[in-house]
Design an enzyme around this catalytic site. Structure first.
Site, PDB file in Angstrom:
ATOM      1  N   LEU A  72       0.811  -1.221   0.000  1.00 46.21           N
ATOM      2  CA  LEU A  72       0.000   0.000   0.000  1.00 46.21           C
ATOM      3  C   LEU A  72       0.846   1.274   0.000  1.00 46.21           C
ATOM      4  O   LEU A  72       0.532   2.243   0.696  1.00 46.21           O
ATOM      5  CB  LEU A  72      -0.959   0.031   1.196  1.00 46.21           C
ATOM      6  CG  LEU A  72      -2.255  -0.775   1.070  1.00 46.21           C
ATOM      7  CD1 LEU A  72      -3.085  -0.618   2.344  1.00 46.21           C
ATOM      8  CD2 LEU A  72      -3.074  -0.333  -0.136  1.00 46.21           C
ATOM      9  N   CYS A 128      -6.876  -4.647   5.129  1.00 49.89           N
ATOM     10  CA  CYS A 128      -5.788  -4.082   5.928  1.00 49.89           C
ATOM     11  C   CYS A 128      -5.730  -4.753   7.292  1.00 49.89           C
ATOM     12  O   CYS A 128      -6.761  -5.135   7.853  1.00 49.89           O
ATOM     13  CB  CYS A 128      -6.002  -2.579   6.112  1.00 49.89           C
ATOM     14  SG  CYS A 128      -5.923  -1.638   4.577  1.00 49.89           S
TER      15      CYS A 128
END
Length: 298
Positions: A72, A128
Site C-alpha cells: 500500500l 488491511c
C-alpha cells in the site's frame, strides 16, 4: 447507450473501471487513451499516514498472473487531497477513492476529511491488518468487517463500496454482514494469498513471504465468489479478478455484477481497458442486447 449501467442512482457510460493499485491516479494512461472513456476511475489505495511500501521484490510473474507485495505505498490522505484527487477529476467525472486503514480511528479520520470533497464513492479496503487486534485483517471475519463498515458508514457522506477479500473465512457471510451494516455496494475479489520461492537463492521471493495473486489464474475463483455473493445480497456487486477480455466482463455480469474492474491486464497491455471495451461492445451488438440485460441472468 448499449454499454450503459446504473449504480447509486447514476448512469455510467460503461461498466469498466480500473482496479485500485493497477492504474496509479490515471495520468500514466493519458498518452494511450482518455481515461474519461471508462465508467469510473479508482484511486490507488490511500491511508491516513504515508506508507513507503514493502522492501525487496514487489512484483513476481507467475503462470497466468502476478504476485504482488506492494504494501500500500501511497503519499497519505493529506497529500492525495492536495492535488491528486483534483487531477483525477479532470480525467473522469466519476472518481472512487480506495481507502485503507490499520485502526478504526484511521478510517474515521480519513472519511471525515474526505467528506470535505465531492466525488462519486469510497471503496473501503478491509484487507488491511487491524493493528490493535493483533494484525488480523478487518475483512477475515464477518463480525469485524461489519463493525468497520457500520462505523465508516456512520461517518461518511459518500456512497460506500466495501472491498471483500477471498481470504475471508466465509465471503458470503461477510458480504451479507457488511450489507446489513450499511454498505451501498461490495466489490470482490481482492488478491488471493500466494507464495513464490527462488530455488536458486533457496529463499522466498518476498520479504513478507506471502503475497497477493491476481490475473487470469484467479478468474474462476473470482467468478464463483461473485456469483455466490450476488445471489445473497441486494446491493450492487462490483467484480474483479482476472478480467482481460470483453467476454470476461459479460461472464461476471451474468454472474450478477454491475461493474467490472480491470487490474493485472493493465500491466500486460496499457490499452487493455479500451480493447476489453471494444470486445464487450461487439459481444453486446452481436446478441442485440444491452449491458443491463446481462446482470444476474445466470
Amino acid at each position: 447507450m448499449r454499454t450503459e449501467v446504473e449504480i447509486f442512482g447514476k448512469t455510467l457510460k460503461n461498466p469498466l473501471l480500473p482496479a485500485s493499485g493497477t492504474y496509479g491516479y490515471g495520468e500514466a494512461y493519458e498518452s494511450y487513451y482518455s481515461p474519461s472513456e471508462l465508467g469510473a476511475l479508482i484511486s490507488k489505495g490511500i491511508t491516513w499516514n504515508p506508507k513507503p511500501g514493502n522492501e525487496g521484490i514487489r512484483i513476481w510473474e507467475t503462470p497466468s498472473g502476478i504476485l504482488n507485495s506492494i504494501g500500500l505505498e501511497n503519499p497519505g490522505i493529506h497529500e492525495f487531497l492536495n492535488g491528486k484527487l483534483q487531477k483525477m477529476q479532470t480525467l473522469n467525472e466519476n472518481i472512487i477513492v480506495n481507502l485503507g486503514g490499520n485502526t478504526i480511528e484511521e478510517y474515521i479520520n480519513s472519511v471525515e476529511l474526505l467528506n470535505e470533497h465531492d466525488f462519486f464513492a469510497i471503496e473501503l479496503n478491509i484487507s488491511c491488518p487491524n493493528v490493535k487486534e493483533g494484525g488480523m485483517a478487518f475483512g477475515i471475519e464477518s463480525e469485524t468487517a461489519a463493525e468497520v463498515t457500520k462505523i465508516v458508514k456512520a461517518h461518511t457522506e459518500h456512497n460506500l463500496i466495501v472491498k471483500l477479500s477471498p481470504n475471508a473465512r466465509d465471503v458470503v457471510e461477510c458480504a451479507k454482514a457488511v450489507e446489513e451494516a450499511g454498505a451501498d455496494s461490495v466489490s470482490l475479489i481482492n488478491t488471493v494469498l500466494g507464495m513464490a520461492i527462488d530455488p536458486y537463492a533457496e529463499r522466498t521471493v518476498f520479504n513478507n513471504v506471502y503475497a497477493g495473486l491476481s490475473g487470469p489464474a484467479v478468474k474462476p475463483i473470482a467468478l464463483r465468489m461473485v456469483h455466490q455473493v450476488a445471489k445473497n445480497v441486494s446491493i450492487p456487486v462490483i467484480a474483479a479478478g482476472g478480467i482481460s477480455t470483453g467476454l470476461d466482463v459479460a461472464e461476471f455480469m451474468m454472474a450478477g455484477a454491475t461493474l467490472a474492474q480491470i487490474g493485472t491486464a493493465n500491466f500486460m497491455n496499457p490499452n487493455a481497458v479500451m480493447d476489453i471495451l471494444k470486445d464487450f461492445e461487439e459481444f453486446l451488438k452481436g446478441k442485440n442486447i444491452t449491458a443491463k440485460d446481462l446482470i444476474g441472468i445466470v
